[in-house]
Design a protein around this motif. Structure first.
Motif, mmCIF file in Angstrom:
data_model
loop_
_atom_site.group_PDB
_atom_site.id
_atom_site.type_symbol
_atom_site.label_atom_id
_atom_site.label_comp_id
_atom_site.label_asym_id
_atom_site.label_seq_id
_atom_site.Cartn_x
_atom_site.Cartn_y
_atom_site.Cartn_z
ATOM 1 N N PRO A 45 0.827 -1.216 0.000
ATOM 2 C CA PRO A 45 0.000 0.000 0.000
ATOM 3 C C PRO A 45 0.858 1.262 0.000
ATOM 4 O O PRO A 45 1.943 1.300 0.586
ATOM 5 C CB PRO A 45 -0.789 -0.106 1.306
ATOM 6 N N LEU A 46 0.351 2.280 -0.663
ATOM 7 C CA LEU A 46 0.991 3.599 -0.745
ATOM 8 C C LEU A 46 2.436 3.533 -1.219
ATOM 9 O O LEU A 46 3.326 4.125 -0.624
ATOM 10 C CB LEU A 46 0.882 4.353 0.576
ATOM 11 N N THR A 47 2.638 2.779 -2.289
ATOM 12 C CA THR A 47 3.938 2.772 -2.942
ATOM 13 C C THR A 47 3.753 3.256 -4.373
ATOM 14 O O THR A 47 2.652 3.241 -4.913
ATOM 15 C CB THR A 47 4.596 1.376 -2.948
ATOM 16 N N VAL A 48 4.857 3.704 -4.967
ATOM 17 C CA VAL A 48 4.831 4.225 -6.331
ATOM 18 C C VAL A 48 5.709 3.346 -7.208
ATOM 19 O O VAL A 48 6.858 3.066 -6.869
ATOM 20 C CB VAL A 48 5.348 5.684 -6.385
ATOM 21 N N THR A 49 5.151 2.906 -8.326
ATOM 22 C CA THR A 49 5.897 2.166 -9.334
ATOM 23 C C THR A 49 5.925 3.037 -10.577
ATOM 24 O O THR A 49 4.882 3.536 -11.005
ATOM 25 C CB THR A 49 5.222 0.814 -9.627
ATOM 26 N N GLU A 50 7.101 3.255 -11.122
ATOM 27 C CA GLU A 50 7.243 4.161 -12.257
ATOM 28 C C GLU A 50 7.569 3.409 -13.542
ATOM 29 O O GLU A 50 8.404 2.509 -13.543
ATOM 30 C CB GLU A 50 8.359 5.163 -11.997
ATOM 31 N N LEU A 51 6.892 3.807 -14.603
ATOM 32 C CA LEU A 51 7.200 3.321 -15.942
ATOM 33 C C LEU A 51 7.643 4.528 -16.751
ATOM 34 O O LEU A 51 7.029 5.588 -16.673
ATOM 35 C CB LEU A 51 5.973 2.715 -16.612
ATOM 36 N N SER A 52 8.701 4.361 -17.500
ATOM 37 C CA SER A 52 9.108 5.433 -18.410
ATOM 38 C C SER A 52 9.505 4.782 -19.725
ATOM 39 O O SER A 52 10.083 3.706 -19.744
ATOM 40 C CB SER A 52 10.280 6.240 -17.836
ATOM 41 N N GLY A 53 9.131 5.446 -20.792
ATOM 42 C CA GLY A 53 9.474 4.857 -22.075
ATOM 43 C C GLY A 53 8.927 5.624 -23.248
ATOM 44 O O GLY A 53 8.303 6.667 -23.115
ATOM 45 N N ARG A 54 9.189 5.058 -24.389
ATOM 46 C CA ARG A 54 8.693 5.590 -25.663
ATOM 47 C C ARG A 54 8.658 4.458 -26.668
ATOM 48 O O ARG A 54 9.374 3.467 -26.523
ATOM 49 C CB ARG A 54 9.562 6.746 -26.137
ATOM 50 N N GLY A 55 7.818 4.604 -27.648
ATOM 51 C CA GLY A 55 7.741 3.615 -28.713
ATOM 52 C C GLY A 55 7.359 2.228 -28.243
ATOM 53 O O GLY A 55 7.798 1.236 -28.821
ATOM 54 N N GLY A 56 6.561 2.119 -27.161
ATOM 55 C CA GLY A 56 6.137 0.809 -26.685
ATOM 56 C C GLY A 56 7.160 0.069 -25.844
ATOM 57 O O GLY A 56 6.932 -1.052 -25.440
ATOM 58 N N ARG A 57 8.295 0.694 -25.591
ATOM 59 C CA ARG A 57 9.319 0.070 -24.758
ATOM 60 C C ARG A 57 9.348 0.804 -23.424
ATOM 61 O O ARG A 57 9.500 2.027 -23.381
ATOM 62 C CB ARG A 57 10.669 0.170 -25.454
ATOM 63 N N TRP A 58 9.201 0.053 -22.340
ATOM 64 C CA TRP A 58 9.097 0.653 -21.016
ATOM 65 C C TRP A 58 10.249 0.220 -20.119
ATOM 66 O O TRP A 58 10.699 -0.916 -20.174
ATOM 67 C CB TRP A 58 7.786 0.226 -20.347
ATOM 68 N N ASN A 59 10.675 1.120 -19.270
ATOM 69 C CA ASN A 59 11.582 0.813 -18.169
ATOM 70 C C ASN A 59 10.740 0.840 -16.910
ATOM 71 O O ASN A 59 9.790 1.619 -16.799
ATOM 72 C CB ASN A 59 12.708 1.841 -18.071
ATOM 73 N N LEU A 60 11.086 0.013 -15.947
ATOM 74 C CA LEU A 60 10.300 -0.130 -14.730
ATOM 75 C C LEU A 60 11.117 0.304 -13.528
ATOM 76 O O LEU A 60 12.216 -0.191 -13.304
ATOM 77 C CB LEU A 60 9.880 -1.599 -14.574
ATOM 78 N N GLY A 61 10.570 1.248 -12.782
ATOM 79 C CA GLY A 61 11.147 1.663 -11.499
ATOM 80 C C GLY A 61 10.314 1.031 -10.402
ATOM 81 O O GLY A 61 9.113 1.307 -10.291
#
Length: 190
Positions: free
Chosen positions: A166-182
């Motif tokens: 609970p109350l955590t943040v998961t980050e996705l960053s990317g472009r062109g359908g390719r994502w990095n996961l934080g």
């Protein structure tokens, strides 16, 4: 240009404490206190969404975010299991619970399969990608899991190996359908 998606899992309610298939119950007092303590901890976003559940909307409100419910970000539809505890369902339907945990295509509860959930969230992410910027969404933990499965392009069977507190943040960053996961960081005022 890069799209950044911050997925915030809501504070816990009684359904989570009771290991109950969500019945759209509210946050409990402890959850509300944690949300209020974290208000102001998130960076500004270009677009803000929330799962339509009461606990996601209340978490968003408590964090000071504008509430814009997005039906496509709803948690997995659990059909006839909704509102029941895992123990109740396991006692009544042990083979079905085993199938649900082992087979991402199982929908014997009359709701949505985990694969359908993952596909729905993958579609949402794909629609976001062309519009660069920062997106923030308060979503159920199963939606965070589905987004991680999509971002990493791993089989849906991995879903149950991902813990979302609970109350955590998961980050996705990317472009062109390719994502990095934080991976999830705890939401608190820094």
């Amino acid at each position: 240009m890069t799209t950044r998606v911050m997925l915030v899992s809501p504070a816990a309610g009684d359904a989570q404490r009771e290991v109950r298939f969500d019945d759209d119950g509210p946050l409990n007092e402890a959850g509300l206190r944690r949300v209020r303590a974290a208000a102001g901890a998130l960076p500004p976003a270009d677009r803000v969404f929330a799962s339509p559940s009461v606990r996601c909307r209340r978490t968003a409100e408590g964090l000071g975010l504008p509430v814009r419910p997005a039906g496509e970000l709803a948690g997995c539809a659990m059909g006839g299991w909704r509102g029941r505890t895992l123990a109740e369902v396991a006692d009544a339907e042990p083979a079905a619970v085993s199938a649900w945990l082992a087979d991402p295509d199982f929908a014997g509860h009359g709701g949505e399969s985990l694969r359908q959930l993952c596909d729905r969230i993958a579609d949402w992410l794909a629609r976001l990608a062309p519009d660069a910027g920062r997106v923030l969404a308060v979503v159920e933990p199963d939606v965070v899991r589905a987004a991680a499965v999509c971002a990493l392009r791993v089989p849906a069977e991995v879903f149950w190996r991902l813990d979302v507190r609970p109350l955590t943040v998961t980050e996705l960053s990317g472009r062109g359908g390719r994502w990095n996961l934080g991976l999830g960081w705890e939401l608190s005022r820094r």
